[in-house]
Design a protein around this motif. Structure first.
Motif, PDB file in Angstrom:
ATOM      1  N   MET A 103      17.373  20.297 -28.320  1.00 26.31           N
ATOM      2  CA  MET A 103      16.475  19.455 -27.518  1.00 26.31           C
ATOM      3  C   MET A 103      16.387  19.950 -26.087  1.00 26.31           C
ATOM      4  O   MET A 103      15.322  19.943 -25.473  1.00 26.31           O
ATOM      5  N   THR A 107      12.560  20.818 -25.768  1.00 29.36           N
ATOM      6  CA  THR A 107      11.832  19.604 -25.438  1.00 29.36           C
ATOM      7  C   THR A 107      11.943  19.301 -23.941  1.00 29.36           C
ATOM      8  O   THR A 107      12.724  19.940 -23.234  1.00 29.36           O
ATOM      9  N   LYS A 108      11.174  18.326 -23.514  1.00 28.84           N
ATOM     10  CA  LYS A 108      11.214  17.893 -22.114  1.00 28.84           C
ATOM     11  C   LYS A 108      11.809  16.498 -21.984  1.00 28.84           C
ATOM     12  O   LYS A 108      11.558  15.783 -21.005  1.00 28.84           O
ATOM     13  N   ARG A 109      12.604  16.092 -22.967  1.00 29.49           N
ATOM     14  CA  ARG A 109      13.234  14.783 -22.905  1.00 29.49           C
ATOM     15  C   ARG A 109      14.243  14.731 -21.756  1.00 29.49           C
ATOM     16  O   ARG A 109      14.891  15.730 -21.435  1.00 29.49           O
ATOM     17  N   ASN A 110      14.380  13.557 -21.154  1.00 26.95           N
ATOM     18  CA  ASN A 110      15.387  13.414 -20.100  1.00 26.95           C
ATOM     19  C   ASN A 110      16.766  13.223 -20.726  1.00 26.95           C
ATOM     20  O   ASN A 110      16.903  13.034 -21.941  1.00 26.95           O
ATOM     21  N   GLU A 113      17.359  10.090 -22.942  1.00 22.88           N
ATOM     22  CA  GLU A 113      16.702  10.170 -24.251  1.00 22.88           C
ATOM     23  C   GLU A 113      17.448  11.109 -25.191  1.00 22.88           C
ATOM     24  O   GLU A 113      17.602  10.815 -26.388  1.00 22.88           O
ATOM     25  N   MET A 114      17.912  12.233 -24.640  1.00 27.23           N
ATOM     26  CA  MET A 114      18.638  13.187 -25.474  1.00 27.23           C
ATOM     27  C   MET A 114      19.964  12.606 -25.947  1.00 27.23           C
ATOM     28  O   MET A 114      20.350  12.768 -27.104  1.00 27.23           O
ATOM     29  N   ARG A 117      19.394  10.183 -28.782  1.00 30.99           N
ATOM     30  CA  ARG A 117      19.112  10.879 -30.049  1.00 30.99           C
ATOM     31  C   ARG A 117      20.383  11.510 -30.611  1.00 30.99           C
ATOM     32  O   ARG A 117      20.618  11.460 -31.837  1.00 30.99           O
TER      33      ARG A 117
END
Length: 255
Positions: A103, A107-110, A113-114, A117
């Protein structure tokens, strides 16, 4: 679903894959088996896009890999999860960091959020409160579950496993088999497992491809493998005394 149509792969004068055709079904555990040198590792790498066949085609959900653009191939790779033979965890990273790695890369998740998950997938593989541990601090079976968590963290459509039971005791190997099958069915993933473990064949072999000398010698289910009269398959599967006894019991039940 992955469809393979008449693929050939050579390295110099060595013709490794010789016209292999098959279909790997979505939501099922598809196993590739065969003796050393049969071509199963090269076959798996072709499915992963690491090797490009000289002839034939491989299609993912109806799209031929050879017809995809560079960006489409990159997107496809992000739909693939991989469980390596030795787990391939980063020793210097915690369990949480290992699972988060794809991730963080793609991805660009903060961070929040990571982490959410990561906790989801660790819970799914029955690893709770292991986030801050390092690979050296957990057992081989736990390391394999971390590898599975990392493989599914990006919600892949395709899951590839290379000898996932390698180095595990029989009880732990069965747990890993069951976990992979549960995840496959739960998330409707196309799962392909490269294995020599006959327990895996019998337990979770919903579809089995048997390779010999680069050819697809046989395909079927773990129930059909008991019934086959293909000598190459029976010699391979029933090479141990245990499975000879299992086959004999099956024959006696039929009679």
């Amino acid at each position: 679903m992955i469809e393979v149509d008449n693929i050939h792969k050579s390295f110099g004068d060595a013709h490794v894959l010789k016209g292999v055709s098959t279909c790997f079904d979505q939501g099922k555990t598809n196993l590739i088996i065969g003796q050393s040198g049969s071509g199963k590792t090269v076959f798996l790498k072709c499915l992963l896009g690491l090797f490009v066949p000289e002839e034939g085609s491989i299609s993912y959900s109806g799209q031929k890999y050879s017809e995809l653009s560079t960006s489409e191939k990159r997107d496809l790779r992000q739909d693939m999860g991989m469980v390596f033979q030795g787990s391939a965890l980063f020793d210097s990273m915690t369990v949480e960091e290992n699972v988060m790695f794809p991730m963080d890369m793609f991805t660009k998740r903060n961070m929040g959020e990571m982490r959410d998950r990561v906790n989801e997938v660790l819970q799914r593989v029955n690893l709770v409160d292991a986030n801050k541990k390092y690979p050296s601090e957990i057992s081989g079976g736990m390391q394999k579950r971390v590898a599975i968590a990392r493989a599914i963290v990006m919600n892949p459509k395709y899951l590839f496993c290379d000898e996932p039971n390698s180095g595990l005791d029989p009880k732990t190997a069965i747990l890993i088999d069951n976990l992979i099958q549960e995840i496959t069915q739960e998330f409707n993933i196309t799962t392909i497992i490269n294995t020599h473990d006959m327990n895996s064949v019998m337990e979770i072999g919903e579809k089995i491809i048997f390779l010999k000398n680069g050819f697809k010698e046989w395909e079927g289910t773990n129930k059909e493998i008991f019934k086959t009269d293909n000598g190459a398959v029976t010699d391979f599967v029933y090479s141990s005394e245990l499975f000879k006894k299992v086959r004999q019991m099956y024959i006696e039940e039929r009679n």
